[in-house]
Design a protein around this motif. Structure first.
Motif, PDB file in Angstrom:
ATOM      1  N   ASN A 278       0.840  -1.197   0.000  1.00  0.00           N
ATOM      2  CA  ASN A 278       0.000   0.000   0.000  1.00  0.00           C
ATOM      3  C   ASN A 278       0.880   1.253   0.000  1.00  0.00           C
ATOM      4  N   THR A 279       0.882   1.994  -1.107  1.00  0.00           N
ATOM      5  CA  THR A 279       1.758   3.162  -1.221  1.00  0.00           C
ATOM      6  C   THR A 279       1.334   4.319  -0.324  1.00  0.00           C
ATOM      7  N   THR A 280       0.091   4.278   0.178  1.00  0.00           N
ATOM      8  CA  THR A 280      -0.356   5.324   1.107  1.00  0.00           C
ATOM      9  C   THR A 280       0.342   5.191   2.446  1.00  0.00           C
ATOM     10  N   TYR A 281       0.544   3.953   2.875  1.00  0.00           N
ATOM     11  CA  TYR A 281       1.121   3.723   4.200  1.00  0.00           C
ATOM     12  C   TYR A 281       2.557   3.222   4.168  1.00  0.00           C
ATOM     13  N   CYS A 282       2.942   2.530   3.099  1.00  0.00           N
ATOM     14  CA  CYS A 282       4.292   1.964   3.051  1.00  0.00           C
ATOM     15  C   CYS A 282       4.802   1.954   1.604  1.00  0.00           C
ATOM     16  N   GLY A 283       4.570   0.849   0.897  1.00  0.00           N
ATOM     17  CA  GLY A 283       5.020   0.737  -0.491  1.00  0.00           C
ATOM     18  C   GLY A 283       6.457   0.270  -0.588  1.00  0.00           C
ATOM     19  N   TYR A 284       6.899   0.077  -1.829  1.00  0.00           N
ATOM     20  CA  TYR A 284       8.256  -0.380  -2.094  1.00  0.00           C
ATOM     21  C   TYR A 284       9.089   0.740  -2.710  1.00  0.00           C
ATOM     22  N   VAL A 285      10.387   0.651  -2.468  1.00  0.00           N
ATOM     23  CA  VAL A 285      11.323   1.657  -2.978  1.00  0.00           C
ATOM     24  C   VAL A 285      11.188   1.766  -4.492  1.00  0.00           C
ATOM     25  N   ARG A 286      11.139   2.979  -4.964  1.00  0.00           N
ATOM     26  CA  ARG A 286      11.158   3.239  -6.404  1.00  0.00           C
ATOM     27  C   ARG A 286      12.368   4.114  -6.676  1.00  0.00           C
ATOM     28  N   CYS A 287      13.298   3.565  -7.436  1.00  0.00           N
ATOM     29  CA  CYS A 287      14.555   4.256  -7.673  1.00  0.00           C
ATOM     30  C   CYS A 287      14.455   5.170  -8.886  1.00  0.00           C
ATOM     31  N   ILE A 288      15.478   5.942  -9.099  1.00  0.00           N
ATOM     32  CA  ILE A 288      15.575   6.894 -10.205  1.00  0.00           C
ATOM     33  C   ILE A 288      14.345   7.821 -10.218  1.00  0.00           C
ATOM     34  N   LEU A 289      14.254   8.638  -9.210  1.00  0.00           N
ATOM     35  CA  LEU A 289      13.194   9.635  -9.096  1.00  0.00           C
ATOM     36  C   LEU A 289      11.799   9.003  -9.124  1.00  0.00           C
TER      37      LEU A 289
END
Length: 455
Positions: free
Chosen positions: A151-162
């Motif tokens: 869930n990107t609202t509460y956690c999510g995964y790393v997204r690299c390069i901006l």
């Protein structure tokens, strides 16, 4: 108006940089979240009233948090005998001057008839990643976990390069490109097949025919004086044995090459057994099965360590799903690619291939003693398509020190491995295999066991 810049080497201490400078920089290119190609990604496991958070790595505002072992919380103290409640579990980055650390944190909600989920709130010095919400009913003996890692609202995964993509997204895109390349290769194979068909027609008109016959219900063969054997038709070849029902090609020294036309779906059992001078075989895209002992040359004690006979090269079509026992045993091939379509593999399919040096393996399983005594085998790559490795498959592979695996350590560990898969069992000549290179580190064989080493 003010300017800021960096980073430059210091001369006479005229430049100084702090951890905050580096965190600001890292935070500008690495978004907050869980690093999805590291270890267990904080996998959440509930066992009665205990919550175990697996190992993982996270980034928060340029700061990193790494947990290299699972961590377990006993939540029994949060049980209310009369009312239910929620807990939130997260990772807190606290930059306060008296803290300066990152750790797991539990936020307990108020017990109520209709309890609500408590939410972490970021402050000037605290930033949170919420891993999960936990429901604990009145008098509960077990917990219910709602996973927020995706869930990107509460956690999510790393997204690299901006913030453009996750690490595994890039890997998936590479996989898609690989699949496209397979399609292109199939097209090339089909075009090559058409060229071969044209060549066949020329040969049939101009060639000197030695023998003709049937080797399948709807398959005919023609053997030419130059050693070229052509199979034309549709469906499966006949299956033979090495006694009363022998193949018409068995132990024929005149056969030097085989072309199997499009439409044929299997190479029969013992089809080209003991064809010691057979060096090349062109297989069709329609092929589904390569049966038992189909290309195995005659191996006697004198030549067992020389591999003078049999195929020197082979391309296995992408549609093949079965490679049976001893199909290519004892041949002189130097490299082979096993496509992901292969799901059934017999014992010792490539055993005694003592010139074999390079293998790329995408099949579902690596079978029992599949590469036993491939003494020159040194380049072995396994893709993420492989799910099971049987015992003894690398026994007596004297040159194999490293296997390259195109996945993470966690994915490697999820592969089912049978006893002595690596050739280290007591009572055998041990293989020198001591390293499995993965995307996020490697497995190392030390003191009789495999250990994880994360990059």
């Amino acid at each position: 108006m003010a300017f800021s810049f960096g980073f430059f080497n210091s001369k006479n201490l005229d430049r100084t940089y702090t951890a905050e400078n580096f965190c600001d920089y890292l935070g500008s290119i690495i978004c907050n979240g869980i690093q999805d190609n590291y270890s267990q990604c904080f996998k959440l496991t509930a066992n009665k009233l205990k919550l175990t958070i697996g190992s993982g790595k996270a980034w928060i505002d340029g700061h990193y948090f790494l947990s290299d072992t699972p961590y377990t919380y006993d939540l029994s103290s949060y049980v209310n005998e009369s009312l239910g409640r929620y807990l939130s579990v997260g990772i807190c980055c606290n930059t306060g001057e008296n803290y300066r650390k990152i750790e797991f944190e539990i936020l307990a909600g108020t017990p109520a008839t209709s309890p609500s989920i408590p939410r972490f709130k970021d402050t000037e010095t605290k930033t949170y990643l919420t891993l999960c919400a936990i429901r604990i009913d009145a008098g509960a003996t077990e917990i219910k976990v709602t996973d927020y890692r995706e869930n990107t609202t509460y956690c999510g995964y790393v997204r690299c390069i901006l913030g453009k993509c996750k690490v595994t997204d890039m890997m998936s895109q590479l996989a898609e490109i690989t699949e496209q390349m397979k399609d292109y290769n199939t097209t090339i194979a089909q075009l090559t097949g058409k060229i071969d068909e044209l060549t066949l027609k020329v040969d049939e008109v101009t060639g000197d025919v030695v023998s003709i016959g049937k080797c399948g219900e709807n398959i005919n063969f023609t053997l030419f004086s130059d050693g070229k054997l052509i199979l034309k038709g549709t469906g499966a070849m006949f299956d033979y044995d090495n006694s009363s029902n022998a193949s018409p090609f068995k132990d024929n020294p005149d056969i030097k090459s085989v072309i199997v036309s499009e439409g044929i779906t299997s190479i029969g059992e013992y089809a080209f057994e003991y064809c010691n001078n057979l060096k090349t075989a062109v297989l069709p895209t329609t092929l589904k099965a390569i049966k038992r002992n189909s290309f195995m040359p005659h191996i006697d004690e004198y030549i067992v360590h020389q591999n003078l006979y049999g195929l020197i090269e082979i391309t296995i079509p992408a549609g093949v799903n079965e490679i049976a026992r001893n199909a290519f045993s004892g041949t002189s091939i130097k490299s082979v690619t096993i496509p992901s379509s292969v799901s059934v593999v017999g014992e010792m399919a490539f055993s005694e291939c003592q010139k074999l040096e390079t293998v790329r393996y995408s099949g579902k399983i690596i079978s029992d003693r599949m590469f036993v005594r491939c003494i020159k085998l040194k380049n072995f790559t396994i893709t993420k398509s492989t799910t099971e490795i049987f015992g003894g498959c690398f026994n007596y592979c004297e040159s194999l020190t490293l296997i390259t695996y195109e996945g993470t350590i966690s994915e490697w560990n999820s592969i089912t491995k049978h006893t002595n898969w690596d050739g280290h069992a007591v009572g055998t000549i041990e293989t020198p295999l001591t390293k499995i290179q993965c995307l996020d580190g490697y497995m190392e064989y030390v003191n009789g066991e495999w250990r994880e080493v994360h990059d």
